[in-house]
Design a protein around this motif. Structure first.
Motif, PDB file in Angstrom:
ATOM      1  N   ARG A 116       0.837  -1.207   0.000  1.00 50.53           N
ATOM      2  CA  ARG A 116       0.000   0.000   0.000  1.00 50.53           C
ATOM      3  C   ARG A 116       0.866   1.250   0.000  1.00 50.53           C
ATOM      4  N   HIS A 117       1.308   1.643  -1.178  1.00 54.90           N
ATOM      5  CA  HIS A 117       2.132   2.854  -1.261  1.00 54.90           C
ATOM      6  C   HIS A 117       1.271   4.117  -1.233  1.00 54.90           C
ATOM      7  N   TRP A 118      -0.073   3.912  -1.189  1.00 54.03           N
ATOM      8  CA  TRP A 118      -0.967   5.079  -1.174  1.00 54.03           C
ATOM      9  C   TRP A 118      -1.155   5.649   0.231  1.00 54.03           C
ATOM     10  N   THR A 119      -0.662   4.961   1.240  1.00 56.75           N
ATOM     11  CA  THR A 119      -0.991   5.358   2.614  1.00 56.75           C
ATOM     12  C   THR A 119      -0.588   6.790   2.921  1.00 56.75           C
ATOM     13  N   THR A 120       0.655   7.167   2.577  1.00 56.11           N
ATOM     14  CA  THR A 120       1.093   8.526   2.915  1.00 56.11           C
ATOM     15  C   THR A 120       0.407   9.576   2.038  1.00 56.11           C
ATOM     16  N   ARG A 121      -0.032   9.161   0.851  1.00 54.02           N
ATOM     17  CA  ARG A 121      -0.759  10.099  -0.012  1.00 54.02           C
ATOM     18  C   ARG A 121      -2.141  10.376   0.585  1.00 54.02           C
ATOM     19  N   GLU A 122      -2.836   9.313   1.000  1.00 45.79           N
ATOM     20  CA  GLU A 122      -4.188   9.464   1.538  1.00 45.79           C
ATOM     21  C   GLU A 122      -4.178  10.064   2.937  1.00 45.79           C
ATOM     22  N   PHE A 123      -3.142   9.738   3.698  1.00 40.78           N
ATOM     23  CA  PHE A 123      -3.106  10.191   5.083  1.00 40.78           C
ATOM     24  C   PHE A 123      -1.930  11.141   5.296  1.00 40.78           C
ATOM     25  N   GLN A 124      -2.140  12.390   4.882  1.00 39.08           N
ATOM     26  CA  GLN A 124      -1.100  13.407   5.055  1.00 39.08           C
ATOM     27  C   GLN A 124      -0.714  13.539   6.535  1.00 39.08           C
ATOM     28  N   GLU A 125      -1.627  13.074   7.419  1.00 33.61           N
ATOM     29  CA  GLU A 125      -1.393  13.181   8.864  1.00 33.61           C
ATOM     30  C   GLU A 125      -0.117  12.471   9.300  1.00 33.61           C
ATOM     31  N   LEU A 126       0.290  11.465   8.534  1.00 33.14           N
ATOM     32  CA  LEU A 126       1.519  10.756   8.904  1.00 33.14           C
ATOM     33  C   LEU A 126       2.703  11.718   8.871  1.00 33.14           C
ATOM     34  N   LYS A 127       2.602  12.740   8.019  1.00 34.74           N
ATOM     35  CA  LYS A 127       3.637  13.780   8.015  1.00 34.74           C
ATOM     36  C   LYS A 127       3.218  14.945   8.931  1.00 34.74           C
ATOM     37  N   ALA A 128       1.927  15.275   8.859  1.00 33.53           N
ATOM     38  CA  ALA A 128       1.440  16.482   9.545  1.00 33.53           C
ATOM     39  C   ALA A 128       1.463  16.385  11.064  1.00 33.53           C
ATOM     40  N   CYS A 129       1.492  15.157  11.602  1.00 33.55           N
ATOM     41  CA  CYS A 129       1.440  15.076  13.070  1.00 33.55           C
ATOM     42  C   CYS A 129       2.821  15.323  13.691  1.00 33.55           C
ATOM     43  N   ARG A 130       3.803  15.615  12.850  1.00 36.25           N
ATOM     44  CA  ARG A 130       5.119  15.985  13.395  1.00 36.25           C
ATOM     45  C   ARG A 130       5.157  17.472  13.763  1.00 36.25           C
ATOM     46  N   GLU A 131       5.864  17.753  14.848  1.00 36.64           N
ATOM     47  CA  GLU A 131       6.029  19.167  15.214  1.00 36.64           C
ATOM     48  C   GLU A 131       7.236  19.786  14.515  1.00 36.64           C
ATOM     49  N   PHE A 132       8.188  18.927  14.133  1.00 39.38           N
ATOM     50  CA  PHE A 132       9.334  19.409  13.339  1.00 39.38           C
ATOM     51  C   PHE A 132       9.727  18.299  12.369  1.00 39.38           C
ATOM     52  N   ALA A 133      10.460  18.674  11.307  1.00 39.89           N
ATOM     53  CA  ALA A 133      10.661  17.797  10.147  1.00 39.89           C
ATOM     54  C   ALA A 133      11.170  16.389  10.467  1.00 39.89           C
ATOM     55  N   ASP A 134      12.226  16.275  11.263  1.00 44.10           N
ATOM     56  CA  ASP A 134      12.820  14.935  11.472  1.00 44.10           C
ATOM     57  C   ASP A 134      12.358  14.274  12.771  1.00 44.10           C
ATOM     58  N   GLN A 135      11.250  14.745  13.303  1.00 44.30           N
ATOM     59  CA  GLN A 135      10.769  14.174  14.560  1.00 44.30           C
ATOM     60  C   GLN A 135      10.519  12.675  14.398  1.00 44.30           C
ATOM     61  N   LYS A 136      10.975  11.923  15.379  1.00 45.89           N
ATOM     62  CA  LYS A 136      10.755  10.476  15.368  1.00 45.89           C
ATOM     63  C   LYS A 136       9.301  10.214  15.745  1.00 45.89           C
ATOM     64  N   LEU A 137       8.608   9.432  14.925  1.00 47.47           N
ATOM     65  CA  LEU A 137       7.213   9.108  15.209  1.00 47.47           C
ATOM     66  C   LEU A 137       7.105   7.669  15.661  1.00 47.47           C
ATOM     67  N   THR A 138       6.215   7.418  16.606  1.00 48.21           N
ATOM     68  CA  THR A 138       5.902   6.049  16.997  1.00 48.21           C
ATOM     69  C   THR A 138       4.504   5.747  16.480  1.00 48.21           C
ATOM     70  N   ILE A 139       4.402   4.693  15.677  1.00 47.23           N
ATOM     71  CA  ILE A 139       3.081   4.346  15.143  1.00 47.23           C
ATOM     72  C   ILE A 139       2.699   2.933  15.582  1.00 47.23           C
ATOM     73  N   LEU A 140       1.404   2.668  15.555  1.00 46.61           N
ATOM     74  CA  LEU A 140       0.906   1.308  15.757  1.00 46.61           C
ATOM     75  C   LEU A 140       0.095   0.952  14.535  1.00 46.61           C
ATOM     76  N   GLU A 141       0.487  -0.134  13.881  1.00 47.94           N
ATOM     77  CA  GLU A 141      -0.379  -0.650  12.836  1.00 47.94           C
ATOM     78  C   GLU A 141      -1.167  -1.800  13.437  1.00 47.94           C
ATOM     79  N   ALA A 142      -2.438  -1.519  13.700  1.00 47.50           N
ATOM     80  CA  ALA A 142      -3.322  -2.510  14.317  1.00 47.50           C
ATOM     81  C   ALA A 142      -3.892  -3.384  13.207  1.00 47.50           C
ATOM     82  N   GLY A 143      -3.518  -4.664  13.210  1.00 49.36           N
ATOM     83  CA  GLY A 143      -3.937  -5.552  12.130  1.00 49.36           C
ATOM     84  C   GLY A 143      -3.039  -5.367  10.928  1.00 49.36           C
ATOM     85  N   CYS A 144      -1.780  -5.785  11.077  1.00 44.90           N
ATOM     86  CA  CYS A 144      -0.763  -5.467  10.052  1.00 44.90           C
ATOM     87  C   CYS A 144      -0.730  -6.466   8.905  1.00 44.90           C
ATOM     88  N   GLY A 145      -1.447  -7.586   9.020  1.00 44.34           N
ATOM     89  CA  GLY A 145      -1.352  -8.606   7.974  1.00 44.34           C
ATOM     90  C   GLY A 145       0.088  -9.027   7.779  1.00 44.34           C
TER      91      GLY A 145
END
Length: 268
Positions: free
Chosen positions: A59-88
């Motif tokens: 699914r290479h569309w994820t970051t296109r559809e969900f700009q929030e993956l970038k937008a939830c950063r407070e600064f450019a290189d901020q380390k993000l912790t994500i949970l993929e619930a149901g990762c297959g």
């Protein structure tokens, strides 16, 4: 490319489609329904045994559809912790990790076999992700993830596989690990999607809920129902809308109406 529109109105059925759905009233017996619930994990495990890692496209569309993956950063290189619930088998996880080097991902799945496939992937690294088997309706995420520690949770084509009566348990579980002010990004099957109209009679488990031939189940969401279950667990709705696409199969000259529901729900 496929035509796509977003909005709050559900897809309008053709008279033939409406008649087909109206006729399909017979529900699968209670005995069989209980058996499907009991064997849900086994059926998903067999699904991955049959299909290995080949069924879903990356699914290479994820970051296109969900700009929030970038937008939830407070600064450019901020380390993000994500949970993929149901990762297959990692079709969403690995493209994300490749695209964004400042992500640490927790990932879990119901199927032990799917989790093994993730661990065998050449891109898997314990420095960048922690994957574990988990039934989101009853296994406490706090056993693997600290409370209030996750910046983004992705819930993509996962909730539809769970009995509607148990969906709230998943949202309650996720709520505990999400940081206040952060979001769950949701995408799943919407009401009157092409897949819903293809079920033969004898597949219906309940309202908008069906069983496939392999025993895996699928629920088709309305905007109202999704809003209701998230709000009941304390989330605030940021976005909740239908995504209607028309995909064209040129070889067979078929136009297929796809309907998804896409949402963003925030922990206050």
């Amino acid at each position: 490319g496929p035509f796509q529109k977003k909005g709050h109105s559900a897809r309008i059925l053709s008279p033939e489609e409406a008649e087909k759905l109206a006729k399909d009233r017979v529900l699968v017996s209670e005995f069989k329904q209980l058996k499907l619930e009991k064997e849900a994990q086994k059926n998903w495990d067999l699904f991955y045994k049959r299909n290995s890692t080949n069924f879903f496209k990356d699914r290479h569309w994820t970051t296109r559809e969900f700009q929030e993956l970038k937008a939830c950063r407070e600064f450019a290189d901020q380390k993000l912790t994500i949970l993929e619930a149901g990762c297959g088998v990692g079709n969403c996880l690995f493209p994300l990790l490749e695209e964004d080097l400042n992500i640490f991902a927790y990932a879990c799945d119901f199927s032990p076999r799917a989790v093994e496939y993730v661990k065998k992937n050449v891109l898997y690294s314990i420095e960048r992700c922690k994957v574990f088997q988990c039934d989101l309706t009853k296994d406490d995420l706090l056993e693997n993830i600290p409370a209030d520690s996750v910046d983004v949770v992705t819930l993509i084509f996962v909730l539809s596989a769970i009995h509607p009566d148990k969906m709230h348990l998943v949202l309650k579980n996720i709520y505990k690990v999400l940081k206040p002010g952060k979001c769950v990004l949701f995408r799943d099957y919407g009401l009157y999607d092409h897949a819903m109209l293809r079920f033969k009679s004898g597949s219906k488990l309940g309202e908008n809920f069906y069983v496939r031939q392999d025993g895996t189940r699928s629920y088709f969401f309305t905007e109202e129902f999704l809003s209701q279950i998230f709000k009941a667990e304390g989330y605030e709705q940021v976005v909740n809308e239908y995504v209607q696409r028309e995909t064209v199969n040129r070889k067979e000259d078929l136009r297929v109406p796809r309907v998804f529901l896409q949402g963003k729900f925030q922990k206050p």
